[in-house]
Design a protein around this motif. Sequence first.
Motif, PDB file in Angstrom:
ATOM      1  N   VAL A 109       2.997   0.712   5.634  1.00 15.45           N
ATOM      2  CA  VAL A 109       2.571   1.433   4.540  1.00 15.45           C
ATOM      3  C   VAL A 109       3.621   2.295   4.174  1.00 15.45           C
ATOM      4  O   VAL A 109       4.329   3.062   4.876  1.00 15.45           O
ATOM      5  CB  VAL A 109       1.182   2.347   4.935  1.00 15.45           C
ATOM      6  CG1 VAL A 109       0.663   2.909   3.736  1.00 15.45           C
ATOM      7  CG2 VAL A 109      -0.015   1.303   5.499  1.00 15.45           C
ATOM      8  N   GLU A 110       3.526   2.483   2.724  1.00 12.93           N
ATOM      9  CA  GLU A 110       4.568   3.404   2.316  1.00 12.93           C
ATOM     10  C   GLU A 110       3.962   4.771   1.839  1.00 12.93           C
ATOM     11  O   GLU A 110       2.708   4.842   1.539  1.00 12.93           O
ATOM     12  CB  GLU A 110       5.258   2.941   0.986  1.00 12.93           C
ATOM     13  CG  GLU A 110       5.880   1.574   1.133  1.00 12.93           C
ATOM     14  CD  GLU A 110       5.998   1.065  -0.476  1.00 12.93           C
ATOM     15  OE1 GLU A 110       6.664   1.820  -1.152  1.00 12.93           O
ATOM     16  OE2 GLU A 110       6.131  -0.159  -0.442  1.00 12.93           O
ATOM     17  N   PHE A 111       4.498   5.752   2.330  1.00 15.20           N
ATOM     18  CA  PHE A 111       4.033   7.137   2.183  1.00 15.20           C
ATOM     19  C   PHE A 111       4.968   8.200   1.134  1.00 15.20           C
ATOM     20  O   PHE A 111       6.224   8.173   1.440  1.00 15.20           O
ATOM     21  CB  PHE A 111       3.482   7.864   3.321  1.00 15.20           C
ATOM     22  CG  PHE A 111       2.423   7.348   4.131  1.00 15.20           C
ATOM     23  CD1 PHE A 111       0.886   7.446   3.838  1.00 15.20           C
ATOM     24  CD2 PHE A 111       2.840   6.570   5.114  1.00 15.20           C
ATOM     25  CE1 PHE A 111       0.118   6.799   4.416  1.00 15.20           C
ATOM     26  CE2 PHE A 111       1.862   6.123   5.899  1.00 15.20           C
ATOM     27  CZ  PHE A 111       0.491   6.040   5.652  1.00 15.20           C
ATOM     28  N   GLU A 112       4.488   8.746  -0.053  1.00 16.91           N
ATOM     29  CA  GLU A 112       5.007   9.703  -0.792  1.00 16.91           C
ATOM     30  C   GLU A 112       4.257  10.894  -0.769  1.00 16.91           C
ATOM     31  O   GLU A 112       3.289  11.296  -1.048  1.00 16.91           O
ATOM     32  CB  GLU A 112       5.007   8.951  -2.122  1.00 16.91           C
ATOM     33  CG  GLU A 112       5.562   7.737  -2.268  1.00 16.91           C
ATOM     34  CD  GLU A 112       7.125   7.549  -2.763  1.00 16.91           C
ATOM     35  OE1 GLU A 112       7.627   8.440  -3.014  1.00 16.91           O
ATOM     36  OE2 GLU A 112       7.438   6.400  -2.594  1.00 16.91           O
ATOM     37  N   CYS A 113       5.335  12.176  -0.566  1.00 22.28           N
ATOM     38  CA  CYS A 113       4.941  13.500  -0.690  1.00 22.28           C
ATOM     39  C   CYS A 113       5.139  13.762  -2.150  1.00 22.28           C
ATOM     40  O   CYS A 113       6.171  14.079  -2.765  1.00 22.28           O
ATOM     41  CB  CYS A 113       5.731  14.357   0.366  1.00 22.28           C
ATOM     42  SG  CYS A 113       4.979  16.105   0.478  1.00 22.28           S
ATOM     43  N   MET A 114       3.877  14.000  -2.883  1.00 22.95           N
ATOM     44  CA  MET A 114       3.689  14.463  -4.119  1.00 22.95           C
ATOM     45  C   MET A 114       2.430  14.902  -4.572  1.00 22.95           C
ATOM     46  O   MET A 114       1.463  14.744  -3.759  1.00 22.95           O
ATOM     47  CB  MET A 114       4.326  13.486  -5.249  1.00 22.95           C
ATOM     48  CG  MET A 114       3.463  12.343  -5.159  1.00 22.95           C
ATOM     49  SD  MET A 114       4.326  11.309  -6.718  1.00 22.95           S
ATOM     50  CE  MET A 114       5.737  10.783  -6.000  1.00 22.95           C
ATOM     51  N   VAL A 117       0.892  -1.134  -0.035  1.00 22.20           N
ATOM     52  CA  VAL A 117      -0.069   0.123   0.050  1.00 22.20           C
ATOM     53  C   VAL A 117       0.733   1.111  -0.002  1.00 22.20           C
ATOM     54  O   VAL A 117       1.718   1.527   0.806  1.00 22.20           O
ATOM     55  CB  VAL A 117      -0.964  -0.111   1.327  1.00 22.20           C
ATOM     56  CG1 VAL A 117      -1.843   1.120   1.246  1.00 22.20           C
ATOM     57  CG2 VAL A 117      -1.661  -1.209   1.358  1.00 22.20           C
ATOM     58  N   ILE A 118       0.614   2.179  -0.951  1.00 20.81           N
ATOM     59  CA  ILE A 118       1.192   3.448  -0.809  1.00 20.81           C
ATOM     60  C   ILE A 118       0.318   4.662  -0.975  1.00 20.81           C
ATOM     61  O   ILE A 118      -0.737   4.623  -1.519  1.00 20.81           O
ATOM     62  CB  ILE A 118       2.209   3.562  -2.266  1.00 20.81           C
ATOM     63  CG1 ILE A 118       3.086   2.408  -2.516  1.00 20.81           C
ATOM     64  CG2 ILE A 118       2.817   4.983  -2.026  1.00 20.81           C
ATOM     65  CD1 ILE A 118       3.532   2.230  -3.903  1.00 20.81           C
ATOM     66  N   GLY A 119       0.421   5.461   0.018  1.00 20.38           N
ATOM     67  CA  GLY A 119      -0.450   6.582   0.210  1.00 20.38           C
ATOM     68  C   GLY A 119       0.182   7.833  -0.405  1.00 20.38           C
ATOM     69  O   GLY A 119       1.652   8.028   0.071  1.00 20.38           O
ATOM     70  N   PHE A 120      -0.248   8.552  -1.235  1.00 20.04           N
ATOM     71  CA  PHE A 120       0.143  10.048  -1.793  1.00 20.04           C
ATOM     72  C   PHE A 120      -0.527  11.015  -1.396  1.00 20.04           C
ATOM     73  O   PHE A 120      -1.756  11.184  -1.281  1.00 20.04           O
ATOM     74  CB  PHE A 120       0.140   9.720  -3.303  1.00 20.04           C
ATOM     75  CG  PHE A 120       0.930   8.628  -4.055  1.00 20.04           C
ATOM     76  CD1 PHE A 120       2.260   8.797  -4.291  1.00 20.04           C
ATOM     77  CD2 PHE A 120       0.083   7.442  -4.048  1.00 20.04           C
ATOM     78  CE1 PHE A 120       2.987   7.730  -5.002  1.00 20.04           C
ATOM     79  CE2 PHE A 120       0.866   6.159  -4.756  1.00 20.04           C
ATOM     80  CZ  PHE A 120       2.184   6.347  -5.040  1.00 20.04           C
TER      81      PHE A 120
END
Length: 201
Positions: free
Chosen positions: A96-101, A72-75
């Motif tokens: 959970v992976e989180f990406e700032c964009m 799971v990746i949250g953006f």
Amino acid sequence: MKQRKLEILLEKVRGFDSPDVTLEQYPTPALLAAELLHFAYMKGDLTDTVYDLGCGTGMLAIGAKILGAERVIGFDSDPAALKIAKENAERLGVEVEFECMDVRQVRGHAHTVVMNPPFGAQVKGSDRPFLKTALKVGDVTYSIHNSGSLAFIKKFIEPAIITEWYNTGFPIKRTFKFHKKDVERIEVEIYRIIKENDQGE
């Protein structure tokens, strides 16, 4: 996992410290998040990679992982929200992976996209980049929209199609100065959208 048990777990997810009205940062209530995620779970759509677009403090992303999504990746474009999201994931013991964009920059591929995009109440059309990106990166999308959005969404997502949708309630707690009630329940619709070439699934 039963929907009610998931809802109880998601009630531990902390919301925004300083919500931004222009980003329509309303936390997705645990009740609504559990409803959408359980819908996706029962359709078999939470087994592979899941993207949460505009994940905020991680409610839908964390719930998807609890229900067994492989990755799971949250953006989100708000680093402060993502900091809380990471703390929430740790508190609930999920990875959970989180990406700032910005949502327009999201690339890659997910079997399923889950999202509670801005409804466009503050900035008209702000839900459109979310729908565009969801259709680009995901095979199946579960999305929450204002009641009465069916005709617009049907036309906007073509040639993708809505396989199912239904009405439900979204209890919004008093968050901004213009809110007059402690809790206001608005009518929303949850959509399951698939790309045209996935109709045989």
